[in-house]
Enzyme design. Structure first.
Site: not given
Ligand code: PEP
Length: 256
Positions: A13, A15, A99, A101, A171, A177, A217
């Site tokens: 991904n 992003k 996701h 985010e 996740e 991240g 991560s």
């Protein structure tokens, strides 16, 4: 990865990274590194503006291309959104939905994500449905409640036969991240719980077949041990997927 019938998926991904030109430079370096790599699916999700070129560049290779998001309507006055038809026309086969985010920065709720999942299966996409708890939710003992709600709402509009198009990406938000990977025990526990939930929603056969990816991560140094866990069938990778050598090592996780 105890059940060999579940083909592992290694997914990138990107992003909001890489222009179309940078994406092509990535593929120039990456594709020879994974040429002939079998027994797994490899998926890369570039930005929308790189999708068409990425599909063209990756055709006849092991790499499949995903979109990072998709709106559920086919067309209309939805400024800034991307429709299933547009992604189909670009040759995209996978979409990432829900996701963290999208959920936490852009305020996407479970209802909307459920509509997107329904639309994606109706338009013959394969999809990653992302779920995961925040640190606050984990610390207050709400992890099972959060994962149940996100899965139930995300999948409530589809039927059992649609599940073959779906992979779940667990996740934990606090591991995305941050460089802070969940422990192997935490990953095992969450993945086992997710598989149990799927069994309740769609039956034990579907639960045995569905692929559950871990994200948070993942890097070359930890991918092998994570992929070795019984209920882990793949990895969704952000930061460590941006460099060709790094993502190639993740794709060939057994060799690390
Ligand atoms: C992600 O974007 O889904 C992700 C897991 O990112 P990272 O690998 O950088 O934690």
């Amino acid at each position: 990865m105890s059940d060999s019938k579940r083909v592992p998926i290694l997914a990138a991904n990107w992003k909001m990274h890489k222009t179309s030109q940078e994406a092509m430079a990535f593929f120039d370096a990456f594709l020879p590194l994974v040429d002939g790599c079998s027994g797994r699916e490899v998926v890369v999700a570039p930005s929308f503006v790189a999708l068409e070129k990425a599909v063209e560049r990756c055709s006849a290779t092991v790499v499949q291309v995903a979109a990072q998001n998709m709106y559920f309507k086919e067309q209309g006055a939805y400024t800034g959104e991307i429709s299933p038809m547009m992604l189909q026309a670009a040759g995209v086969k996978w979409v990432i939905l829900g996701h963290s985010e999208r959920r936490h920065i852009f305020g996407e709720g479970d209802e909307l994500i459920g509509d997107k999942v329904k639309s994606a299966v109706d338009h013959a996409f394969s999809l990653f449905l992302c779920i995961g708890e925040t640190l606050e939710e984990r610390d207050s003992g709400k992890i099972e409640e959060v994962l149940s709600r996100q899965l139930e709402k995300g999948l409530e509009k589809i039927s059992a036969s649609d599940y073959e198009r779906i992979a779940i990406a667990y996740e934990p938000v606090w591991a995305i991240g941050t460089g802070r990977t969940a422990t192997l025990d935490q990953i095992s526990e969450a993945h086992g719980f997710v598989r149990k939930l799927i069994s309740g929603l769609a039956g034990s056969t579907v639960a045995e077949q569905i692929r559950i990816l871990y994200g948070g991560s993942v890097k070359p140094a930890n991918v092998k041990e994570i992929m070795g866990l019984a209920d882990v069938d793949g990895a969704l990778v952000g930061g460590a997927s941006l460099e060709p050598e790094s993502f190639a090592k993740i794709v060939k996780f057994e060799e690390n």
